[in-house]
Design a protein around this motif. Structure first.
Motif, PDB file in Angstrom:
ATOM      1  N   ILE A 160       0.827  -1.213   0.000  1.00  0.00           N
ATOM      2  CA  ILE A 160       0.000   0.000   0.000  1.00  0.00           C
ATOM      3  C   ILE A 160       0.860   1.261   0.000  1.00  0.00           C
ATOM      4  N   THR A 161       2.127   1.132  -0.415  1.00  0.00           N
ATOM      5  CA  THR A 161       2.975   2.314  -0.526  1.00  0.00           C
ATOM      6  C   THR A 161       2.839   2.900  -1.925  1.00  0.00           C
ATOM      7  N   PRO A 162       2.453   4.165  -2.037  1.00  0.00           N
ATOM      8  CA  PRO A 162       2.357   4.785  -3.361  1.00  0.00           C
ATOM      9  C   PRO A 162       3.769   5.013  -3.928  1.00  0.00           C
ATOM     10  N   PRO A 163       3.909   5.111  -5.242  1.00  0.00           N
ATOM     11  CA  PRO A 163       2.823   5.184  -6.226  1.00  0.00           C
ATOM     12  C   PRO A 163       2.421   3.853  -6.851  1.00  0.00           C
ATOM     13  N   PHE A 164       3.182   2.743  -6.578  1.00  0.00           N
ATOM     14  CA  PHE A 164       2.928   1.511  -7.315  1.00  0.00           C
ATOM     15  C   PHE A 164       2.615   0.314  -6.424  1.00  0.00           C
ATOM     16  N   GLY A 165       2.160   0.527  -5.185  1.00  0.00           N
ATOM     17  CA  GLY A 165       1.751  -0.599  -4.349  1.00  0.00           C
ATOM     18  C   GLY A 165       0.623  -1.375  -5.019  1.00  0.00           C
ATOM     19  N   LEU A 166       0.788  -2.680  -5.162  1.00  0.00           N
ATOM     20  CA  LEU A 166      -0.167  -3.472  -5.938  1.00  0.00           C
ATOM     21  C   LEU A 166      -1.575  -3.421  -5.361  1.00  0.00           C
ATOM     22  N   ASN A 167      -1.685  -3.454  -4.036  1.00  0.00           N
ATOM     23  CA  ASN A 167      -3.017  -3.453  -3.432  1.00  0.00           C
ATOM     24  C   ASN A 167      -3.753  -2.132  -3.670  1.00  0.00           C
TER      25      ASN A 167
ATOM     26  N   PHE B 112      -2.572   5.606   4.266  1.00  0.00           N
ATOM     27  CA  PHE B 112      -1.413   6.137   4.982  1.00  0.00           C
ATOM     28  C   PHE B 112      -1.455   5.875   6.493  1.00  0.00           C
ATOM     29  N   PRO B 113      -2.585   6.093   7.198  1.00  0.00           N
ATOM     30  CA  PRO B 113      -2.580   5.817   8.641  1.00  0.00           C
ATOM     31  C   PRO B 113      -2.260   4.364   8.974  1.00  0.00           C
TER      32      PRO B 113
END
Length: 438
Positions: free
Chosen positions: A380-387, A409-410
């Motif tokens: 869930i990390t931008p910009p390319f987190g798959l989920n 983010f939280p």
């Protein structure tokens, strides 16, 4: 500049460049590995690497992977997932933000039955996002919990990524799977606390008390008929390993058998469901085994070129404390997660990080959980987190990637908090494995 620095940098840089050019991950590693060995030692080196790779992929330790995948596929395609979800929904009853809490409880239960974070995220998103949108939940209260809990399948067994990591890193898979239980549950509790705080700070973000209160008799019946069978399956997978009764492979087989029996009892077991489950399992298993071959050859290239031993020497020469080193590795994993998917990260870092961790005296089971936590967060990390992309695909029309990323983010902060806890209290990951005996 030392030769190992040049060779290691060329190997890593070329691999990343090939992946950026859209070459499949496994083929990128294979091409670089064979080309590198040919340049270093000629045809004889290539022949030796190919022989070693074939040995690596036939290892008995990989058997749990297809079985855990089949268990998760059957769980979805046979309709067992919706039954369990409805049961948990009924037990929660009325409370502010009920569906946000339901996401955490249901997602944690599904994590113990599926083993894949993307499947967990996709299923929760397709089931809950439309209803939460219709009931007036703000996007960060509908999308955020799904992003957070979706990744728990990486930590909580049966974790397919955990089995792969244990196999590639040559550590005890059973202990690694069991070690993820407490960290995964603690992370779920942190998510619940986060949702409670959010609902207190912004009461308008969620409806007041949607849901019906069922009589006690109905709740007891649902627990017995819908949840108890799931608890039995979870025990067959996790409990048998923890008690030392079964190996991960045997417990995975028991898990498949349990899901088949429960699916038949729910009248959801059909030839169509079995076909879809076997097809999905075969596709993913083939990909995983090819990745194992590629990872094995790449590890040999790094070892033969001296890059692995060189990195260990550099780390030993630094005047950094072990905490600083583990924090730096965790930060590198998170940074890589911004641009790469989890398997690629594992293949790039395992040949380097695990020897370094061993040289510094870290418990490798504990370090494996640290790495799985970072991989869970990388989804869930931008910009390319798959989920992020998985959830964006099932989000309401007009939802932007920025809204999805901000919602998650939280939950990244909760992961960082768990990392701090595990560094301060390693027993969080090591307590349950210590009960397994020799």
């Amino acid at each position: 500049m030392d030769d190992w620095v040049i060779s290691g940098a060329l190997a890593l840089g070329t691999t990343i460049a090939l992946m950026l050019l859209s070459m499949p991950v496994a083929f990128s590693f294979l091409l670089v590995s064979f080309a590198g060995m040919f340049l270093l030692s000629g045809p004889a080196g290539v022949t030796q690497v190919a022989a070693n790779a074939s040995v690596a992929v036939t290892h008995f330790a990989f058997l749990p992977i297809p079985l855990f995948l089949l268990m998760g596929e059957l769980f979805f395609h046979a309709g067992v997932a919706s039954k369990v979800f409805d049961a948990i929904d009924m037990l929660i009853g009325r409370m502010r933000g009920r569906l946000s809490y339901l996401t955490i409880f249901g997602g944690t239960a599904f994590a113990a039955l599926t083993g894949t974070s993307m499947a967990n995220t996709a299923m929760l998103g397709s089931l809950l996002v439309p209803e939460m949108t219709e009931r007036g939940y703000k996007k960060y209260m509908s999308l955020g919990p799904i992003l957070g809990v979706g990744g728990l399948a990486i930590l909580i067994p049966p974790s397919g990524l955990g089995v792969l990591l244990g196999s590639l890193a040559r550590i005890d898979i059973g202990r690694l799977l069991i070690a993820g239980i407490l960290p995964g549950l603690i992370l779920a509790v942190l998510y619940l606390i986060l949702i409670y705080i959010m609902t207190r700070l912004d009461p308008e973000a969620v409806p007041d008390h949607a849901g019906e209160v069922q009589p006690l008799r109905t709740k007891i019946r649902v627990i017995i008929t819908h949840l108890m069978p799931m608890c039995v399956i979870i025990f067959m997978v996790i409990g048998l390993i923890l008690l030392g009764i079964a190996t991960p492979t045997e417990s995975a087989a028991f898990g498949v058998l349990g899901v088949l029996v429960v699916a038949a009892g729910f009248r959801g077991l059909s030839w169509a469901a079995i076909y879809k489950s076997l097809r999905g399992t075969l596709k993913v298993t083939g990909m995983v085994l090819l990745i194992v071959v590629a990872s094995s050859t790449f590890s040999q290239l790094l070892a033969f070129s001296g890059a692995t031993s060189g990195m260990i020497s550099v780390v030993n020469g630094l005047e950094w404390s072990p905490v600083m080193v583990i924090s730096a590795m965790f930060a590198i994993l998170l940074f890589m997660g911004m641009f790469m998917e989890q398997v690629s990260i594992m293949m790039l870092t395992i040949p380097i990080f695990f020897p370094v961790a061993h040289a510094l005296g870290f418990d490798l089971i504990w370090f494996g959980i640290i790495m799985l936590l970072a991989l869970e967060m990388s989804g869930i990390t931008p910009p390319f987190g798959l989920n992020l992309f998985v959830l964006l695909g099932v989000a309401p029309a007009g939802t932007t990637m920025k809204e999805v990323a901000v919602s998650g983010f939280p939950y990244l902060l909760c992961g960082l908090l768990l990392f701090v806890f595990m560094v301060l209290f390693p027993s969080i990951a090591l307590f349950l494995p210590s009960l397994m005996g020799g």
